[in-house]
Design a protein around this motif. Structure first.
Motif, PDB file in Angstrom:
ATOM      1  N   UNK A   8     -24.633 -13.161 -35.469  1.00 46.17           N
ATOM      2  CA  UNK A   8     -24.175 -12.718 -34.147  1.00 46.17           C
ATOM      3  C   UNK A   8     -22.857 -11.970 -34.292  1.00 46.17           C
ATOM      4  N   UNK A   9     -22.717 -10.826 -33.639  1.00 48.16           N
ATOM      5  CA  UNK A   9     -21.423 -10.134 -33.663  1.00 48.16           C
ATOM      6  C   UNK A   9     -20.371 -10.998 -32.952  1.00 48.16           C
ATOM      7  N   UNK A  10     -19.196 -11.131 -33.538  1.00 52.69           N
ATOM      8  CA  UNK A  10     -18.159 -11.969 -32.941  1.00 52.69           C
ATOM      9  C   UNK A  10     -17.748 -11.472 -31.557  1.00 52.69           C
ATOM     10  N   UNK A  11     -17.937 -10.198 -31.288  1.00 51.62           N
ATOM     11  CA  UNK A  11     -17.616  -9.653 -29.969  1.00 51.62           C
ATOM     12  C   UNK A  11     -18.534 -10.222 -28.885  1.00 51.62           C
ATOM     13  N   UNK A  12     -19.673 -10.789 -29.285  1.00 49.89           N
ATOM     14  CA  UNK A  12     -20.635 -11.360 -28.341  1.00 49.89           C
ATOM     15  C   UNK A  12     -20.531 -12.875 -28.254  1.00 49.89           C
ATOM     16  N   UNK A  13     -19.439 -13.429 -28.744  1.00 54.77           N
ATOM     17  CA  UNK A  13     -19.212 -14.876 -28.722  1.00 54.77           C
ATOM     18  C   UNK A  13     -18.004 -15.147 -27.837  1.00 54.77           C
ATOM     19  N   UNK A  14     -18.137 -16.153 -26.953  1.00 55.78           N
ATOM     20  CA  UNK A  14     -17.022 -16.537 -26.099  1.00 55.78           C
ATOM     21  C   UNK A  14     -16.553 -17.930 -26.495  1.00 55.78           C
ATOM     22  N   UNK A  15     -15.254 -18.100 -26.578  1.00 51.47           N
ATOM     23  CA  UNK A  15     -14.657 -19.397 -26.902  1.00 51.47           C
ATOM     24  C   UNK A  15     -13.619 -19.754 -25.842  1.00 51.47           C
ATOM     25  N   UNK A  16     -13.307 -21.028 -25.761  1.00 51.77           N
ATOM     26  CA  UNK A  16     -12.271 -21.507 -24.845  1.00 51.77           C
ATOM     27  C   UNK A  16     -11.106 -22.027 -25.686  1.00 51.77           C
ATOM     28  N   UNK A  17      -9.920 -21.556 -25.398  1.00 54.07           N
ATOM     29  CA  UNK A  17      -8.709 -21.983 -26.107  1.00 54.07           C
ATOM     30  C   UNK A  17      -7.753 -22.591 -25.093  1.00 54.07           C
ATOM     31  N   UNK A  18      -7.390 -23.852 -25.300  1.00 54.00           N
ATOM     32  CA  UNK A  18      -6.494 -24.502 -24.338  1.00 54.00           C
ATOM     33  C   UNK A  18      -5.310 -25.193 -24.998  1.00 54.00           C
ATOM     34  N   UNK A  19      -5.335 -25.330 -26.323  1.00 58.85           N
ATOM     35  CA  UNK A  19      -4.284 -26.046 -27.023  1.00 58.85           C
ATOM     36  C   UNK A  19      -3.631 -25.162 -28.076  1.00 58.85           C
ATOM     37  N   UNK A  20      -2.498 -25.599 -28.567  1.00 62.52           N
ATOM     38  CA  UNK A  20      -1.763 -24.848 -29.570  1.00 62.52           C
ATOM     39  C   UNK A  20      -2.619 -24.560 -30.801  1.00 62.52           C
ATOM     40  N   UNK A  29     -11.778 -11.708 -32.930  1.00 57.08           N
ATOM     41  CA  UNK A  29     -12.567 -10.706 -32.214  1.00 57.08           C
ATOM     42  C   UNK A  29     -13.348 -11.289 -31.042  1.00 57.08           C
ATOM     43  N   UNK A  30     -13.370 -12.605 -30.943  1.00 59.01           N
ATOM     44  CA  UNK A  30     -14.174 -13.242 -29.908  1.00 59.01           C
ATOM     45  C   UNK A  30     -13.529 -13.112 -28.531  1.00 59.01           C
ATOM     46  N   UNK A  31     -14.376 -13.136 -27.508  1.00 60.01           N
ATOM     47  CA  UNK A  31     -13.900 -13.161 -26.126  1.00 60.01           C
ATOM     48  C   UNK A  31     -13.357 -14.559 -25.877  1.00 60.01           C
ATOM     49  N   UNK A  32     -12.101 -14.647 -25.474  1.00 61.88           N
ATOM     50  CA  UNK A  32     -11.453 -15.941 -25.321  1.00 61.88           C
ATOM     51  C   UNK A  32     -11.094 -16.205 -23.868  1.00 61.88           C
ATOM     52  N   UNK A  33     -11.444 -17.405 -23.400  1.00 60.62           N
ATOM     53  CA  UNK A  33     -11.063 -17.861 -22.066  1.00 60.62           C
ATOM     54  C   UNK A  33      -9.980 -18.909 -22.241  1.00 60.62           C
ATOM     55  N   UNK A  34      -8.900 -18.745 -21.509  1.00 64.90           N
ATOM     56  CA  UNK A  34      -7.806 -19.708 -21.541  1.00 64.90           C
ATOM     57  C   UNK A  34      -7.703 -20.302 -20.137  1.00 64.90           C
ATOM     58  N   UNK A  35      -8.037 -21.598 -19.994  1.00 60.21           N
ATOM     59  CA  UNK A  35      -8.055 -22.215 -18.664  1.00 60.21           C
ATOM     60  C   UNK A  35      -6.661 -22.410 -18.082  1.00 60.21           C
ATOM     61  N   UNK A  36      -6.619 -22.692 -16.796  1.00 57.03           N
ATOM     62  CA  UNK A  36      -5.351 -22.845 -16.081  1.00 57.03           C
ATOM     63  C   UNK A  36      -4.478 -23.948 -16.669  1.00 57.03           C
ATOM     64  N   UNK A  37      -5.083 -24.998 -17.208  1.00 54.26           N
ATOM     65  CA  UNK A  37      -4.298 -26.122 -17.732  1.00 54.26           C
ATOM     66  C   UNK A  37      -4.008 -25.981 -19.228  1.00 54.26           C
ATOM     67  N   UNK A  38      -3.843 -24.754 -19.700  1.00 58.76           N
ATOM     68  CA  UNK A  38      -3.601 -24.485 -21.119  1.00 58.76           C
ATOM     69  C   UNK A  38      -2.195 -24.890 -21.560  1.00 58.76           C
ATOM     70  N   UNK A  39      -2.053 -25.034 -22.870  1.00 56.25           N
ATOM     71  CA  UNK A  39      -0.756 -25.327 -23.480  1.00 56.25           C
ATOM     72  C   UNK A  39       0.151 -24.103 -23.266  1.00 56.25           C
ATOM     73  N   UNK A  40       1.383 -24.298 -22.847  1.00 56.17           N
ATOM     74  CA  UNK A  40       2.297 -23.175 -22.601  1.00 56.17           C
ATOM     75  C   UNK A  40       2.487 -22.239 -23.799  1.00 56.17           C
ATOM     76  N   UNK A  41       2.269 -22.726 -25.004  1.00 55.92           N
ATOM     77  CA  UNK A  41       2.455 -21.874 -26.179  1.00 55.92           C
ATOM     78  C   UNK A  41       1.437 -20.730 -26.228  1.00 55.92           C
ATOM     79  N   UNK A  42       0.344 -20.818 -25.462  1.00 57.02           N
ATOM     80  CA  UNK A  42      -0.663 -19.755 -25.443  1.00 57.02           C
ATOM     81  C   UNK A  42      -0.269 -18.587 -24.532  1.00 57.02           C
ATOM     82  N   UNK A  43       0.814 -18.745 -23.796  1.00 54.92           N
ATOM     83  CA  UNK A  43       1.279 -17.679 -22.902  1.00 54.92           C
ATOM     84  C   UNK A  43       1.575 -16.375 -23.645  1.00 54.92           C
ATOM     85  N   UNK A  44       1.887 -16.455 -24.919  1.00 55.50           N
ATOM     86  CA  UNK A  44       2.209 -15.245 -25.684  1.00 55.50           C
ATOM     87  C   UNK A  44       1.003 -14.318 -25.819  1.00 55.50           C
ATOM     88  N   UNK A  45      -0.185 -14.811 -25.487  1.00 61.60           N
ATOM     89  CA  UNK A  45      -1.395 -14.006 -25.620  1.00 61.60           C
ATOM     90  C   UNK A  45      -1.796 -13.310 -24.321  1.00 61.60           C
TER      91      UNK A  45
END
Length: 75
Positions: A8-20, A29-45
């Protein structure tokens, strides 16, 4: 691993990132969803092209991301 195993092309994969520890997912290259309750360190993205910051919490952010990246299409 699964994307590579199934070819599968990584561009067609979705992941959820919520922690450091998920920061490496956001840098890829993956499509990343960062939920509202994410770790503040992810704000740099916030300016990252493949990172979508959902205003929803928990599993609702996954649905929000599926819609944002158009993995779900209305017929």
């Amino acid at each position: 691993y699964i994307a590579l195993r199934w070819g599968l092309p990584l561009e067609n994969v979705m992941v959820v990132a919520s922690q450091q520890g998920d920061a490496e997912l956001v840098r890829g290259l993956m499509s990343t969803v960062i939920p509202a309750e994410h770790d503040p360190c992810l704000e740099i993205f916030r300016s990252q092209y493949r990172a979508f910051f959902s205003s929803r919490f928990n599993s609702n952010s996954v649905v929000d991301g599926l819609d944002h990246y158009r993995f779900i299409r209305n017929s």
